[in-house]
Design an enzyme around this catalytic site. Structure first.
Site, PDB file in Angstrom:
ATOM      1  CD  GLU A   1      28.963  19.323  39.411  1.00 31.73           C
ATOM      2  OE1 GLU A   1      28.386  19.147  40.498  1.00 31.73           O
ATOM      3  OE2 GLU A   1      29.842  18.549  38.964  1.00 31.73           O
TER       4      GLU A   1
ATOM      5  CB  CYS B   1      31.054  12.695  42.163  1.00 34.79           C
ATOM      6  SG  CYS B   1      30.927  11.265  41.067  1.00 34.79           S
TER       7      CYS B   1
ATOM      8  CG  HIS C   1      28.064  15.183  39.038  1.00 36.25           C
ATOM      9  ND1 HIS C   1      29.365  15.613  39.212  1.00 36.25           N
ATOM     10  CD2 HIS C   1      28.137  13.861  38.816  1.00 36.25           C
ATOM     11  CE1 HIS C   1      30.185  14.592  39.073  1.00 36.25           C
ATOM     12  NE2 HIS C   1      29.472  13.506  38.831  1.00 36.25           N
TER      13      HIS C   1
END
Lengths: 250, 199
Positions: free
Chosen positions: B183, B79, B181
Site C-alpha cells: 500500500e 508485513c 508494504h
C-alpha cells in the site's frame, strides 16, 4: 537499498506555503495535488511540515493526513506541533507513516521513549536543527532562532537510544545557501548511529545530491525549494544519481 | 475468479492506508470483525504492524485462527501479517500460525546494518507467479521492519538482500505473504494488491 529523495512541503492552514513551478498544476496551493505530482515524478517519500499556528491546527493536520493517505501511494511523514501521544495517535490512525518531532523532543526527551513504546520506533522521526556556535554544533529550535545547550552529536545519540527510528538532520548553516549539504557533519553523525539518517539543508543542484550520497552514507536527502521551483526535476536527478552508480528507485 | 476480499480486523494496527490503496484500485473489500463473518469472503488479507507476539495473541483472541488455518481460499499476510504465517518469531520468542515451516528472525547486530530496515529495497521474484505478474523481475518495494523471514527455496516467492538474503514474499499452497508494504510501494505495490484480488 535505494537512496531516498524526499521533497518537503510546508503547509499552513491546509495550504502549501512555497510557490511551485509545475506545469499542469491546477492548484499549486493544494498539498495533495502537489504530493501527487511528486509521487508521479518518482519521489520516494514526502514530508509535510505543518506550520499552522491557530487552535484549529490539529483538525487541519488530520484532514491533510487523511487526504494524502487516500490519494498518495508512497510513505509520508508529518511534523509540526506534535506534543502529545494523543496527537500522534490520531495522525497514525489518519494514515501517517511517521511523525516528526523536534522541539517537543528537546523540551521533553521522555516523549521519544513514550512514542516509541506506544507506536514502535519506525513511527518516530526526530528532526534536529543544528548550527555551529563557536566551534560546537548545537541543537537549535524554531528554525534556528533559539539556541539550546544540547550538543548535536550527543543529542542525536540520546534520541536514538530513547527510541527514534530515524533522524532528520538540518544544518542551519547550510539551509537556504544552495551551497550543498553539510557533508562533513552528516558523515560524522551517520557513522555514529545505527538508524537511518536524512540529510537536509543546502541542496542547490544535482551535484549536491551526488556529493552527499558519495561522501556520506546517509539514507536519504531532503529538499524543498529546489523541487518546488522546478530547479531540480526528480526524474533527471535520479537519472544522474544512477549514472554515478548510486542505487535509486526508478 | 474475482471475489469479495475480507480484511481480518483483529486490532493489530492502522489499516487506513491499506483500505485507501484498495479503494484506489477499485478492489471491493470489507472488514471481518468477527469469526462468523469469515466464510462469506473469497479471499483474505491479514494486515499487521508492531510486535509479532502481540499480534498473534490478538489474532487468537479474535477466534479466527482455525478459520485461517483451514481455508483453501487465497490469504495474503502483509508485513507482520506475513510473519504470522511462519512457525516462530524471535520477537518475544513467539509461536505463530506455522502455515510455512520457516522462522522469523531479527537482523543481527553483526551485520552492522541500520535497523529497522527502512526504505525502498530491490525485490527479485524468483519464479513466475500470480502475485508478481506484470512486474519487472527486479522491482523496488517499501520496507519497514526489524525482523525478517529466512530465505527458503521451497517457500520464498521473492527475495531481497539486506546484509542477508531474506524472503520478501512467500507462498505456501493458498497462503501468500509480503514483507514490504504494497500500500506504500507506488504503482508496483498497487499491482501486487490488484494481482492478489484476481488469484
Amino acid at each position: 537499498m535505494a537512496k531516498r529523495i524526499i521533497p518537503c512541503l510546508d503547509v499552513k492552514d491546509g495550504r502549501t506555503v512555497k510557490g511551485v513551478n509545475f506545469v499542469d498544476l491546477r492548484d499549486a496551493g493544494d498539498p495533495v495535488e502537489l504530493a501527487w505530482q511528486y509521487s508521479q515524478q518518482g519521489a520516494d517519500e514526502l514530508v509535510f511540515l505543518d506550520i499552522t499556528a491557530t487552535h484549529e491546527r490539529r483538525k487541519t493536520m488530520v484532514e491533510l493526513v487523511k487526504a494524502v493517505a487516500r490519494q498518495i501511494n508512497i510513505p509520508f511523514t508529518i511534523g509540526g506541533g506534535i506534543n502529545e501521544i494523543s496527537d500522534a495517535d490520531i495522525l497514525l490512525n489518519a494514515g501517517a507513516d511517521k511523525i516528526s518531532i523536534n522541539s517537543a523532543a528537546v523540551r521533553n526527551p521522555d516523549f521519544i521513549d513514550e512514542l516509541a513504546a506506544a507506536f514502535g520506533k519506525q513511527f518516530v522521526v526526530v528532526a534536529v536543527d543544528t548550527k555551529l556556535v563557536e566551534g560546537t554544533n548545537l541543537v537549535h529550535l524554531n528554525g534556528g532562532r533559539i539556541a539550546t545547550e544540547f550538543e548535536t552529536e550527543k543529542w542525536i545519540k540520546e534520541a536514538e537510544e530513547r527510541g527514534a527510528g530515524e533522524i532528520l538532520l538540518t544544518s542551519m548553516d547550510h539551509d537556504g545557501t544552495k551551497a550543498g549539504f553539510d557533508n562533513s557533519l552528516l558523515k560524522k553523525i551517520n557513522d555514529t548511529i545505527s538508524i537511518p539518517l536524512i540529510a537536509s539543508g543546502g541542496a542547490g543542484n544535482v551535484q549536491h545530491f551526488i556529493d552527499v550520497f558519495e561522501k556520506t552514507n546517509v539514507d536519504a536527502a531532503l529538499a524543498a525549494s529546489v523541487f518546488h521551483y522546478g530547479e531540480i526535476l526528480i526524474p533527471s536527478l535520479k537519472e544522474e544519481l544512477r549514472k554515478h552508480n548510486i542505487e535509486v528507485r526508478l | 475468479r474475482s471475489g469479495a476480499l475480507g480484511i481480518i480486523n483483529y486490532g493489530a494496527g492502522n489499516i487506513f492506508s491499506l483500505t485507501a490503496a484498495l479503494n484506489r484500485q477499485g478492489i471491493p473489500y470489507a472488514m471481518i470483525n468477527s469469526v462468523d463473518e469469515f466464510d462469506k469472503f473469497e479471499r483474505y488479507i491479514i494486515p499487521g504492524v508492531g510486535h509479532a507476539g502481540a499480534a498473534m495473541q490478538k489474532l487468537e483472541e479474535s477466534g479466527m485462527v482455525a478459520k485461517i488455518l483451514n481455508t483453501k481460499k487465497p490469504v495474503l499476510g502483509i508485513c507482520v501479517g506475513m510473519q504470522l504465517l511462519t512457525e516462530f518469531s524471535e520477537e518475544g520468542n513467539s509461536k505463530l500460525l506455522g502455515v510455512a515451516p520457516v522462522k522469523t528472525r531479527l537482523f543481527s547486530e553483526n551485520l552492522k546494518l541500520k535497523v529497522p530496515h527502512t526504505g525502498w529495497n530491490k525485490v527479485s521474484s524468483t519464479i513466475d507467479n500470480e502475485l508478481f505478474k506484470g512486474l519487472d523481475q527486479e522491482t523496488h518495494f517499501y520496507f519497514v521492519h526489524s525482523f525478517f523471514i529466512e530465505f527458503n527455496p521451497n517457500f520464498t516467492l521473492a527475495s531481497a538482500d539486506y546484509g542477508i538474503q531474506f524472503s520478501a514474499a512467500l507462498k505456501k499452497d493458498n497462503y501468500y505473504g509480503v514483507q514490504f508494504h504494497p500500500e506504500k510501494s507506488g504503482e508496483a505495490g498497487e499491482k501486487i494488491l490488484k494481482n492478489f484480488s484476481l488469484i
